[in-house]
Design a protein around this motif. Structure first.
Motif, PDB file in Angstrom:
ATOM      1  N   UNK A   1     -14.238 -10.859   7.742  1.00 55.20           N
ATOM      2  CA  UNK A   1     -15.038 -10.148   8.578  1.00 55.20           C
ATOM      3  C   UNK A   1     -14.449  -9.625   9.996  1.00 55.20           C
ATOM      4  N   UNK A   2     -13.618 -10.718  10.609  1.00 56.40           N
ATOM      5  CA  UNK A   2     -13.007 -10.453  11.823  1.00 56.40           C
ATOM      6  C   UNK A   2     -11.913  -9.649  11.893  1.00 56.40           C
ATOM      7  N   UNK A   3     -11.389  -9.386  10.802  1.00 53.55           N
ATOM      8  CA  UNK A   3      -9.908  -8.430  10.698  1.00 53.55           C
ATOM      9  C   UNK A   3     -10.151  -7.248  11.335  1.00 53.55           C
ATOM     10  N   UNK A   4      -9.180  -6.781  11.895  1.00 51.47           N
ATOM     11  CA  UNK A   4      -8.959  -5.259  12.378  1.00 51.47           C
ATOM     12  C   UNK A   4      -8.674  -4.577  10.923  1.00 51.47           C
ATOM     13  N   UNK A   5      -9.368  -3.310  11.115  1.00 54.58           N
ATOM     14  CA  UNK A   5      -9.189  -2.478   9.724  1.00 54.58           C
ATOM     15  C   UNK A   5      -7.686  -2.051  10.073  1.00 54.58           C
ATOM     16  N   UNK A   6      -7.051  -2.082   8.626  1.00 58.48           N
ATOM     17  CA  UNK A   6      -5.797  -1.404   8.361  1.00 58.48           C
ATOM     18  C   UNK A   6      -5.704  -0.074   7.619  1.00 58.48           C
ATOM     19  N   UNK A   7      -4.803   0.645   7.968  1.00 65.28           N
ATOM     20  CA  UNK A   7      -4.747   1.828   7.313  1.00 65.28           C
ATOM     21  C   UNK A   7      -3.170   1.901   6.802  1.00 65.28           C
ATOM     22  N   UNK A   8      -3.040   1.713   5.594  1.00 60.40           N
ATOM     23  CA  UNK A   8      -1.471   2.380   5.118  1.00 60.40           C
ATOM     24  C   UNK A   8      -1.322   3.331   4.492  1.00 60.40           C
ATOM     25  N   UNK A   9      -0.547   4.297   4.934  1.00 60.23           N
ATOM     26  CA  UNK A   9      -0.306   5.855   4.520  1.00 60.23           C
ATOM     27  C   UNK A   9       1.286   6.125   4.220  1.00 60.23           C
ATOM     28  N   UNK A  10       1.095   6.587   2.783  1.00 59.79           N
ATOM     29  CA  UNK A  10       2.236   6.987   2.398  1.00 59.79           C
ATOM     30  C   UNK A  10       2.942   8.033   3.252  1.00 59.79           C
ATOM     31  N   UNK A  11       4.226   7.836   3.795  1.00 63.51           N
ATOM     32  CA  UNK A  11       4.797   8.819   4.799  1.00 63.51           C
ATOM     33  C   UNK A  11       5.943   9.464   4.065  1.00 63.51           C
ATOM     34  N   UNK A  12       6.454   8.841   3.054  1.00 74.63           N
ATOM     35  CA  UNK A  12       7.825   9.375   2.498  1.00 74.63           C
ATOM     36  C   UNK A  12       7.752   9.089   0.804  1.00 74.63           C
ATOM     37  N   UNK A  13       7.928   9.949  -0.012  1.00 73.35           N
ATOM     38  CA  UNK A  13       8.321   9.563  -1.364  1.00 73.35           C
ATOM     39  C   UNK A  13       7.136   9.941  -2.218  1.00 73.35           C
ATOM     40  N   UNK A  14       7.084   9.308  -3.406  1.00 72.16           N
ATOM     41  CA  UNK A  14       6.025   9.529  -4.300  1.00 72.16           C
ATOM     42  C   UNK A  14       4.420   9.276  -3.831  1.00 72.16           C
ATOM     43  N   UNK A  15       4.305   8.485  -2.672  1.00 68.66           N
ATOM     44  CA  UNK A  15       3.013   8.430  -2.246  1.00 68.66           C
ATOM     45  C   UNK A  15       2.605   9.261  -0.817  1.00 68.66           C
ATOM     46  N   UNK A  16       3.465  10.050  -0.539  1.00 72.09           N
ATOM     47  CA  UNK A  16       3.335  10.838   0.624  1.00 72.09           C
ATOM     48  C   UNK A  16       1.826  11.401   0.713  1.00 72.09           C
TER      49      UNK A  16
ATOM     50  N   UNK B   1      -2.170  -1.483  -6.931  1.00 73.70           N
ATOM     51  CA  UNK B   1      -2.958  -0.767  -6.216  1.00 73.70           C
ATOM     52  C   UNK B   1      -2.163   0.740  -5.859  1.00 73.70           C
ATOM     53  N   UNK B   2      -0.932   0.583  -5.266  1.00 71.76           N
ATOM     54  CA  UNK B   2      -0.197   1.779  -5.191  1.00 71.76           C
ATOM     55  C   UNK B   2       0.857   1.603  -6.435  1.00 71.76           C
ATOM     56  N   UNK B   3       0.876   2.173  -7.600  1.00 70.31           N
ATOM     57  CA  UNK B   3       1.536   2.343  -8.507  1.00 70.31           C
ATOM     58  C   UNK B   3       2.671   3.353  -8.501  1.00 70.31           C
ATOM     59  N   UNK B   4       3.936   3.102  -8.216  1.00 69.31           N
ATOM     60  CA  UNK B   4       5.048   3.695  -8.010  1.00 69.31           C
ATOM     61  C   UNK B   4       5.514   4.129  -9.304  1.00 69.31           C
TER      62      UNK B   4
ATOM     63  N   UNK C   1       5.962   3.732   4.081  1.00 68.66           N
ATOM     64  CA  UNK C   1       4.446   3.788   4.187  1.00 68.66           C
ATOM     65  C   UNK C   1       4.398   3.327   5.957  1.00 68.66           C
ATOM     66  N   UNK C   2       3.516   3.851   6.278  1.00 74.05           N
ATOM     67  CA  UNK C   2       3.057   3.731   7.972  1.00 74.05           C
ATOM     68  C   UNK C   2       1.833   3.005   8.165  1.00 74.05           C
ATOM     69  N   UNK C   3       1.943   1.847   9.002  1.00 76.06           N
ATOM     70  CA  UNK C   3       0.919   1.098   9.224  1.00 76.06           C
ATOM     71  C   UNK C   3      -0.008   1.665  10.437  1.00 76.06           C
ATOM     72  N   UNK C   4      -1.383   1.588  10.634  1.00 75.75           N
ATOM     73  CA  UNK C   4      -2.184   1.780  11.555  1.00 75.75           C
ATOM     74  C   UNK C   4      -3.312   0.928  11.541  1.00 75.75           C
ATOM     75  N   UNK C   5      -3.811   0.430  12.899  1.00 73.65           N
ATOM     76  CA  UNK C   5      -4.912  -0.188  12.790  1.00 73.65           C
ATOM     77  C   UNK C   5      -5.916   0.340  13.608  1.00 73.65           C
TER      78      UNK C   5
END
Length: 121
Positions: free
Chosen positions: A14-29, A50-53, A115-119
């Motif tokens: 509940x106290x966790x910062x929201x994380x976003x993981x975005x594909x930046x290169x390859x199959x999950x761009x 969850x991310x099946x390559x 994959x790029x990480x953002x909070x």
């Protein structure tokens, strides 16, 4: 005792910062995964990730790595993958949780998958 552990885990999520993981290169761009700590992200070629390559992408293990929220914040762990996982070009030790930070770039194996990480608070 199990109930106390579950309650602490729920409070941490509940106290966790929201994380976003975005594909930046390859199959999950362009693919995006977001969490506030209640879910974990598994990445690999095997079913159930969850991310099946795709199977035809070389250099990625069936169970390659996992991103999850812990008492120490968001972490990534390489799951003894054959070609490794790197953060910002630094290879991770297999099986060791590595903290994630805003702007980190995660590289998988030798396949050009990133994959790029953002909070967001």
């Amino acid at each position: 005792m199990g109930g106390q552990f579950a309650a602490r885990a729920q409070m941490a999520a509940a106290n966790a910062a929201k994380i976003t993981v975005m594909g930046s290169e390859g199959a999950f761009r362009g693919a995006v995964w977001q969490s506030t700590g209640g879910e974990q992200l598994t990445i690999g070629r095997g079913d159930g990730n969850v991310f099946k390559i795709p199977e035809n992408v070389a250099g990625i293990s069936r169970q390659h790595c996992i991103i999850k929220y812990t008492a120490n914040g968001w972490v990534i762990t390489d799951l003894n993958s054959s070609y490794g996982t790197s953060i910002n070009q630094v290879k991770l030790a297999p099986g060791v949780e590595q903290p994630l930070r805003e702007g980190d770039i995660i590289y998988l194996g030798s396949s050009g998958q990133a994959f790029k990480i953002s909070y967001k608070s």
